[in-house]
Design a protein around this motif. Structure first.
Motif, short mmCIF file in Angstrom:
data_model
loop_
_atom_site.label_atom_id
_atom_site.label_comp_id
_atom_site.label_asym_id
_atom_site.label_seq_id
_atom_site.Cartn_x
_atom_site.Cartn_y
_atom_site.Cartn_z
N VAL A 379 45.65 45.24 39.10
CA VAL A 379 45.24 44.00 38.45
C VAL A 379 44.52 43.14 39.49
CG1 VAL A 379 46.02 41.93 37.25
CG2 VAL A 379 47.22 44.09 36.94
N ARG D 13 52.87 35.11 32.60
CA ARG D 13 52.53 36.49 32.96
C ARG D 13 53.80 37.34 33.10
NH1 ARG D 13 48.16 38.75 35.60
NH2 ARG D 13 47.39 36.80 36.45
N GLN D 82 44.43 40.48 31.16
CA GLN D 82 44.66 41.20 32.43
C GLN D 82 45.85 42.14 32.30
OE1 GLN D 82 45.18 38.04 35.35
NE2 GLN D 82 43.14 38.44 36.16
N ARG D 86 45.87 46.11 32.33
CA ARG D 86 46.62 46.73 33.43
C ARG D 86 47.48 47.89 32.92
NH1 ARG D 86 51.44 46.32 36.07
NH2 ARG D 86 52.23 44.90 34.50
N PHE D 257 37.93 43.13 32.78
CA PHE D 257 39.05 43.72 33.53
C PHE D 257 39.08 45.23 33.39
CE2 PHE D 257 40.76 39.35 32.49
CZ PHE D 257 40.38 38.83 33.73
N LYS D 301 32.59 39.79 37.33
CA LYS D 301 33.88 39.16 37.10
C LYS D 301 33.83 37.70 37.56
CE LYS D 301 37.40 39.63 39.81
NZ LYS D 301 38.45 40.22 40.66
#
Lengths: 382, 397, 382, 397
Positions: A379, D13, D82, D86, D257, D301
């Protein structure tokens, strides 16, 4: 999450842009072409008045103690008008070198004068037919009773505005080392003809020139690598400023120039050409902001941030200028328009202290691609 | 397929080569190829060179023998360009007269025009310029605004021309004017053979980004021409212009061979220049980039050969010449861009201080003119798309 | 000076194109995707009937004794319809190898069968995780009483249509050598899944497979380098045929597809995109013609001619197919249109027996850039 | 400048990360990410996943709390993307419903529409598709030809849609139709919330060049809708469409991402794959190309972060999203093109036999859709040129 210059930095940009406009924008660069070199001295004074030359100098030495991000608006705006001179070399290369490696005395003697606009300093590193990171110097420094004496010839040294000091590299028994040499101790100076006539470069000969050691013996490469992060971040801003101006002027021209009863900006070959310039500009600006942020905050990824930015922007600046000439058509090929000056400046910077290939190599190494251990985080950090 | 020359063609080549060895300016073949900087001396030097070509019978080889030419074949023309490029001969000051104006006059000029101009063009006594482009008419020549108005048997001409090559040394100009306001945008245009030596004609040089001054602005203020100066019909000048442009059947040859020569020079540089004792060409990126350029430059030359073959078989050239022009001009830019990059920071040095070739940096800057002059690359792409591929016409055309 | 195919060659092209049209153009390739591999056998027979497989075979072996230039129209037209099979491997690689290095007996046994369409031959050279010019083979050949026995595994071997023989490389005490192995002596064969489903590639395992030496021991690299000149010239023609078809179909689509009330070919982004494909096509065709001419005439510059052609065309073919997909828009992304098949074929050929980088390196070496002695002639030979 | 997250954002998160660890399908985090091939099982698998997201409160975080969302901030949305990228989470089967249809209905739907649809969208009970493109209306949606004609209180719909994502699993379609012939080309368009479960709707999958079938053709033959299915006003559907498209405020995040993740995967490949014992990445050309791609992907990005900053400061997104879309889609193509090249001839191997990643070749082929779907790169360039740079409108627009 805030990826933009802050309000103060944007205000500072406005002030500098106004100052540059007052000076007639690219008139300053054109004056240098016409041999009126005194304009550069005036600019140095103006810079001091506006506090620009004091930005990266600590308060002890009469500076403002600010960081790399505060230089972003400065160099974008000077780059926008192709400001001639050695502001980048003094503020973004000599100052970090002296700041990080100089003795207290050297700092006191040199930096406060830079801060108030009484001194500029250039860097004399390159030797003929050597790479930009030479394995050894033919210039040598010998120990004397009072310090060192340097003998040898350096070339491609930026000298516009007559710097008071040169930081130079020379070979010693302990390896490659950096020295400070007074301009008055240079044995001879030969101005060279450059593709970018708004700059002035010279070949310098040292003949037993009295020299003061800067930093530790044998550490020249490491010191310079570190200081070049500051320099390259600032150089990137300067190139971004030039690109921004190119996108702006090309867009405006495409709106008013009529051929085949259409403003040429209506033709996709022209429109998409300018859009591609704009895309590169946005990427260049993002990369340059991030590079300055990484340098200012001394982040773990600052090598990657700076070298990757430089690798992209050096190339993109040349492309933007070249495409702008083409999109302007015949008039773009004349000396009358400024666009050719941007091309020459972009070319001048292309390989300055390192090529695109060098920057990419450094990017790869800093990312750990050649070591078995390093692993990418899945990430992104943000 | 056959890439050999006939005995006749080889004889032609060696005759020319022998003549050049005897007649090129003093020291030329030894590399002393600097032209006089002073404008008058420059002009005189080139007029002398053309006179010399004329006397040797080499000024206009493609012209019919009756006009003083050699009736040269297309292949002989190509050999001619190869040899001229090989020795980097001085420019032909009357290029426009010889390759464009005179052939057009032979085709559609009056008897008087033929008599008055053709021989003088050949000898170099009379140098010609071309007056097409204007500030508002670059890619779009139909938008010209220079007017010619008939008053008492004279044509009075007013307007401004730009990119007028050789105008500062020219005696006459092949001039495009608007004589009528008209619906059709290619109507109402008239071509004059304008006398440049008159008060109404003022010439101002254009300084290019490479510092050279090869082109001019020409200001026309009540300049005068007569009916005898009109080419073809009044109001039908567009046809004359097209005819003139078609007369350059071997046009791109010199550029193809020049590009190849320039490429070889860059390779020589990459071999000769060393950084830390290693030749540039030993860098894999330099090797790779040059191999790519070699291939595409050679490809462009081979394309040209295919097009010549086509012309030889069909008796006339096709629209493929815009393809050659586009490729060669874009490659010229790419070549010098690459040459700049591989020189490293020392590549910023110019002229005497240059790393290898005192002219390389100037050629880089000059290369930007290649994709603009004679039709921009954008216009060439339209031409190819429409004339070769049959795609629909562009906006506004 | 005559740089074009001659009248006979153009007539031959017309005949082959007609044959390909009768076979339904890309229907043959699509049949292979659908698993109907028998079409390939039919094509082999058709080729023999038209005399195609006899072209490069000498008259002694029932061939026509023609040269590389006569193969140009053949492979342009088969490339145009993405003809599946190992025609290239048989006619342009195996045949030159046997022709140049085979014994009289080998020639008699093998070539006349190829000429009349009774045999096809493939080449098994590649080993896993090795380069295309390996320094050594893990496949080894040991001497037996009657010849050699080869043991090892080869991969990425083109096997569509079940070739009767494989020419393979193996290590011997004397160095890398070439051998002929009967397909029936292959120990096991595993079909691999390929991005180009119109082809069929396999991993082959040899286990003491009886093998006949081809050429001299230790000479594999040199023999292959030489034969690959023939192969690459033919491969270039095949790719040019594909490019030609792409330019044609994309142009026609741009004339009829309407968006924003305009045929899309009127938009410069589309028009100039197709023009760029056309430019590449012309250059590709010129380079491929010249390569074939140089091979046919065994010229001094044949290495340069072939490798430079291959380096350009491999890349240009991929670009043409990729751009054609984009210019077709959504429909170009579907399996329904053929354009994706061209992309997959182009990718299949990209690194076949060498990469673009390899070809450029060979171009540079053949031009003598790395030797001090060689000098370019100032005037091009023509 | 500040690239750190607030404590609240970090808490968000870790909450999400914790939930994912508990709730992702069996074996998912260990790399067992294969979706069922059978169409029904596939659909059920994804419906189950959305149900699970719904139950965890993670199906529509940006929605207002009153509708079952979390009122998530823009930054929280980015964190969400994200984390989802991931773990390479399964696709959201009701993406169109959640990110586009429901927010549009909240803004301009009737009370009945809100009640009938919004909750079902959230739970995944009702899956939505979008019906915009047609065979003759790709880049130019205003050219649609599907008609809706009022007959006895019903709307009768006829025509053909194409590129209708999720249509084969969808219950409803957000459908663009033409209800009046009109001068202005954006007039006379009406949006219906069409029931897909009726005889007049036939769905045929489109096979893509990568073998996948993510899109469909939808044939409408006397399909029926009612007045209650109309969104906004009859004839004003273009406005509804624009509103719907603006609802994707964090739209490009997942792609940004994902691109970064794909790049890292290619770097892993270049390190792991060896030719003759040497890793690909030790080849200077591989190193150089990857460093270039790294820089431009990272630049894309960072551009996105600058645009987010802009949105945060201005309260609404600007036209810069077309810039992000263009860069990310073009870079995706370039990345996989390069990944193909460096694999050498073994790069032709697919799936289980692939040199490194069983999915790399398929991703290469899929990448060609990136610069076509959601507006071609050509259309994006027009949008940027006109909306950001203010250049004149294109031909025909």
């Amino acid at each position: 999450m805030d990826f933009a210059l802050n309000e103060e930095q944007e205000l500072f940009r406005t002030a500098i842009r106004k100052y540059m406009t007052d000076l007639g924008k690219t008139d300053i660069a054109r004056s240098v072409i016409d041999g009126k070199l005194e304009v550069v001295t005036r600019v140095t004074a103006g810079f001091a008045e506006m506090g620009i030359s004091a930005i990266p100098i600590s308060e002890e030495q009469d500076g403002l103690g600010l960081g790399a991000l505060d230089l972003v608006p400065v160099f974008e705006e000077t780059g926008r008008v192709l400001l001639p001179g050695i502001q980048l070399e003094t503020i973004a290369l000599a100052v970090p070198l002296i700041n990080n490696y100089g003795t207290q005395v050297q700092k006191s003697n040199l930096l406060s004068k830079v801060a108030i606009g009484e001194s500029t300093i250039s860097v004399a590193w390159y030797e003929q037919n050597r790479g930009l990171t030479p394995k050894s110097f033919s210039t040598i420094a010998g120990k004397t009773t009072s310090g060192y004496a340097v003998t040898g010839t350096k070339t491609l040294v930026a000298v516009l505005g007559n710097p008071d000091f040169f930081i130079t590299g020379a070979q010693t028994a302990e390896g490659k080392s950096l020295f400070l040499i007074k301009a008055s101790d240079v044995a001879s100076r030969k101005i060279l003809s450059s593709i970018d006539e708004t700059q002035q470069i010279a070949q310098l000969t040292f003949d037993q020139a009295p020299a003061e050691l800067l930093g530790e013996l044998g550490e020249a490469t490491q010191m310079l690598d570190d200081a070049l992060l500051h320099f390259n971040a600032a150089l990137c801003s300067s190139m971004v400023g030039g690109m921004d101006e190119l996108v702006h002027t090309t867009t405006e021209y495409a709106k008013i120039r009529v051929q085949f009863n259409q403003p040429i900006g209506r033709f996709q070959a022209v429109k998409h050409g300018i859009v591609n310039m704009k895309l590169d500009l946005e990427t260049a600006r993002s990369l340059s902001y991030y590079a300055a942020w990484a340098v200012e905050n001394d982040t773990a990824d600052k090598q990657t941030a700076v070298h990757s930015a430089r690798s992209f922007i050096s190339k993109a600046y040349i492309k933007a200028a070249a495409d702008s000439i083409q999109l302007h058509g015949g008039i773009g090929f004349t000396e009358e328009l400024d666009v050719q000056l941007y091309l020459k400046r972009a070319r001048y910077y292309e390989n300055y202290f390192g090529s695109v290939r060098d920057s990419r190599k450094k990017t790869a190494h800093s990312l750990g691609w050649h070591t078995k251990s390093t692993k990418q985080t899945p990430v992104p950090v943000f | 397929m056959d890439f050999t020359f006939t005995k006749k063609e080889e004889k032609f080549r060696s005759e020319l080569r022998g003549w050049l060895e005897q007649n090129l300016p003093e020291g030329w073949l030894k590399g002393n190829r600097k032209l006089p900087e002073d404008s008058k001396l420059y002009s005189q030097f080139l007029r002398d060179w053309q006179r010399s070509l004329y006397e040797g019978g080499w000024a206009a080889i493609a012209w019919p023998k009756e006009y003083g030419g050699r009736d040269a074949t297309l292949i002989e023309e190509i050999v001619y360009h190869q040899e001229m490029v090989r020795v980097q001969s001085p420019p032909l000051i009357n290029y426009i007269g010889i390759h464009m104006v005179a052939p057009t006059l032979m085709q559609m000029g009056t008897v008087t025009q033929k008599e008055e101009f053709i021989e003088k063009i050949l000898t170099g006594e009379q140098v010609w310029s071309q007056g097409y482009s204007e500030p508002s008419a670059g890619s779009d020549l139909s938008a010209i605004q220079t007017t010619a108005v008939k008053k008492d048997d004279k044509w009075v001409i007013n307007g401004q021309k730009v990119w007028t090559s050789f105008a500062h040394v020219a005696d006459r100009c092949f001039l495009l004017t608007k004589t009528e306001k008209s619906e059709g945008k290619h109507d109402g245009i008239t071509v004059f053979l304008l006398d440049m030596n008159q008060p109404g004609v003022e010439t101002v040089p254009i300084v290019q980004m490479d510092g050279h001054q090869e082109f001019n602005e020409v200001y026309l203020t009540d300049a005068i021409a007569t009916d005898a100066d009109v080419v073809g019909e009044v109001g039908k000048g567009w046809k004359v212009l097209i005819a003139l442009m078609l007369h350059e059947r071997s046009g791109i040859a010199a550029q193809v061979f020049t590009l190849e020569q320039q490429f070889n020079r860059v390779v020589e540089m990459a071999k000769a220049v060393q950084v830390c004792g290693v030749s540039l060409i030993e860098d894999p990126f330099v090797e790779d980039g040059l191999a790519d350029l070699y291939t595409r430059i050679n490809g462009a030359k081979l394309n040209y050969y295919r097009n010549i073959t086509h012309t030889l078989k069909n008796g006339k050239p096709g629209p493929e010449s815009s393809l050659d022009k586009l490729l060669v001009s874009e490659l010229t830019k790419e070549l010098f861009d690459f040459a700049m990059t591989i020189q490293g920071h020392a590549g910023v040095l110019m002229a005497e201080e240059a790393l290898f070739d005192s002219d390389m940096q100037a050629q880089y800057l000059a290369s930007f003119g290649a994709t603009i002059g004679g039709g921009t690359s954008e216009v060439q792409r339209n031409t190819i798309g429409e004339r070769i591929l049959g795609l629909p016409k562009d906006l506004g055309r």
